[in-house]
Design a protein around this motif. Sequence first.
Motif, mmCIF file in Angstrom:
data_model
loop_
_atom_site.group_PDB
_atom_site.id
_atom_site.type_symbol
_atom_site.label_atom_id
_atom_site.label_comp_id
_atom_site.label_asym_id
_atom_site.label_seq_id
_atom_site.Cartn_x
_atom_site.Cartn_y
_atom_site.Cartn_z
ATOM 1 N N ALA A 148 3.014 -4.028 10.228
ATOM 2 C CA ALA A 148 3.613 -2.865 9.577
ATOM 3 C C ALA A 148 2.510 -1.994 8.977
ATOM 4 O O ALA A 148 1.641 -2.497 8.266
ATOM 5 N N GLY A 149 2.530 -0.702 9.292
ATOM 6 C CA GLY A 149 1.523 0.222 8.807
ATOM 7 C C GLY A 149 0.294 0.325 9.687
ATOM 8 O O GLY A 149 -0.557 1.185 9.460
ATOM 9 N N LYS A 151 -1.906 1.307 12.906
ATOM 10 C CA LYS A 151 -1.846 2.414 13.867
ATOM 11 C C LYS A 151 -1.744 1.906 15.294
ATOM 12 O O LYS A 151 -2.448 0.993 15.705
ATOM 13 N N ASP A 177 7.555 10.510 9.418
ATOM 14 C CA ASP A 177 6.360 9.947 8.788
ATOM 15 C C ASP A 177 5.781 8.774 9.579
ATOM 16 O O ASP A 177 4.851 8.114 9.122
ATOM 17 N N TRP A 178 6.307 8.515 10.774
ATOM 18 C CA TRP A 178 5.798 7.444 11.621
ATOM 19 C C TRP A 178 4.756 7.921 12.623
ATOM 20 O O TRP A 178 4.118 7.102 13.280
ATOM 21 N N PHE A 199 2.539 5.111 13.432
ATOM 22 C CA PHE A 199 2.295 4.232 12.280
ATOM 23 C C PHE A 199 3.619 3.576 11.880
ATOM 24 O O PHE A 199 4.350 4.103 11.036
ATOM 25 N N PRO A 200 3.962 2.426 12.475
ATOM 26 C CA PRO A 200 5.254 1.777 12.181
ATOM 27 C C PRO A 200 5.373 1.416 10.707
ATOM 28 O O PRO A 200 4.426 0.932 10.090
ATOM 29 N N LYS A 201 6.566 1.620 10.151
ATOM 30 C CA LYS A 201 6.786 1.363 8.728
ATOM 31 C C LYS A 201 7.663 0.139 8.465
ATOM 32 O O LYS A 201 7.599 -0.435 7.381
ATOM 33 N N VAL A 202 8.508 -0.218 9.410
ATOM 34 C CA VAL A 202 9.490 -1.285 9.199
ATOM 35 C C VAL A 202 9.329 -2.340 10.277
ATOM 36 O O VAL A 202 9.126 -2.017 11.452
ATOM 37 N N GLY A 236 4.286 -6.261 3.166
ATOM 38 C CA GLY A 236 5.318 -5.539 3.897
ATOM 39 C C GLY A 236 6.676 -6.182 3.753
ATOM 40 O O GLY A 236 7.694 -5.501 3.662
ATOM 41 N N SER A 239 7.962 -5.296 0.248
ATOM 42 C CA SER A 239 8.215 -3.882 0.011
ATOM 43 C C SER A 239 9.108 -3.246 1.060
ATOM 44 O O SER A 239 9.348 -2.048 1.024
ATOM 45 N N ASN A 243 11.152 1.029 2.379
ATOM 46 C CA ASN A 243 11.059 1.785 3.616
ATOM 47 C C ASN A 243 12.375 1.817 4.383
ATOM 48 O O ASN A 243 12.431 2.321 5.491
#
Length: 267
Positions: A148-149, A151, A177-178, A199-202, A236, A239, A243
Amino acid sequence: MFKSLFLVALLAFLPLVHADFFLVLPFEQKLFGGDIVDIGAVSSGETFEVSISDETFFESGVRWSKVEISQGALPVGWVVLAPNVFEKRFLLKISVPKNALPNIYSFKVLASNESLGLSEEFTVRVLVKENLFSAAINNPALNQFPLAGEKVVFDVVLRNDSIASHSVKVFSSLPRDWFEELQVVVGSGQTVNAKFEVFPKVVGKRDFKIIVSSNLSQKEVAALGSSVMVRPTIIGKLSAPENGYPFFSFSLGAFYFFNSFLFSFFS
């Protein structure tokens, strides 16, 4: 002295003299007066360039002093910009209307030396055709399991088969925002490898599309399917509720509610 005599003789026999051309753009080719040249394909709405050298191929060094589109020669709705004169060459920019139908169109290019009264012309043929721009993903399986996060870079191959350059936008169906949106100009007949960053968030699997859109027509050129399987980090995991909850698997709901409680307790 000899050059002056040659020019006098040239003027005397001008009706029998034929000068030549050297085409520089969109490709290099020597042409003769009266020739017909096929220069390639273009899409409606695009602007392409035709350039010729000022050289006439006379031994005396006589050169063209003016190049233009023959009056009334352009198809209806087509527009030619004022010729640009560079060192030893002339550049014509021709705009094709957005409503031009697929077909073969032609017009005449006239070159002249006004001081000698010399002029010649040749015919240009252009194919108006759609779908001259294409796109593909060069490495769809690369790094499909990021944290997660982390690149992820996708190589998007952009190919332009038009004789006109084309500007496109590369973006995604992912949350804004990805990814980093790209603006790319691809020259005539060129292939460009664009680096599209995600940029994966989940955590979890996410199917998505990389979309290529024409800035000229505002239409979608391609929608390239891909996916990522995002692995969680310790931070991740805790938190993740910040997200958003997983949209891809309801079975993980309880897990995320528990993590939400831990995150709230320890933060």
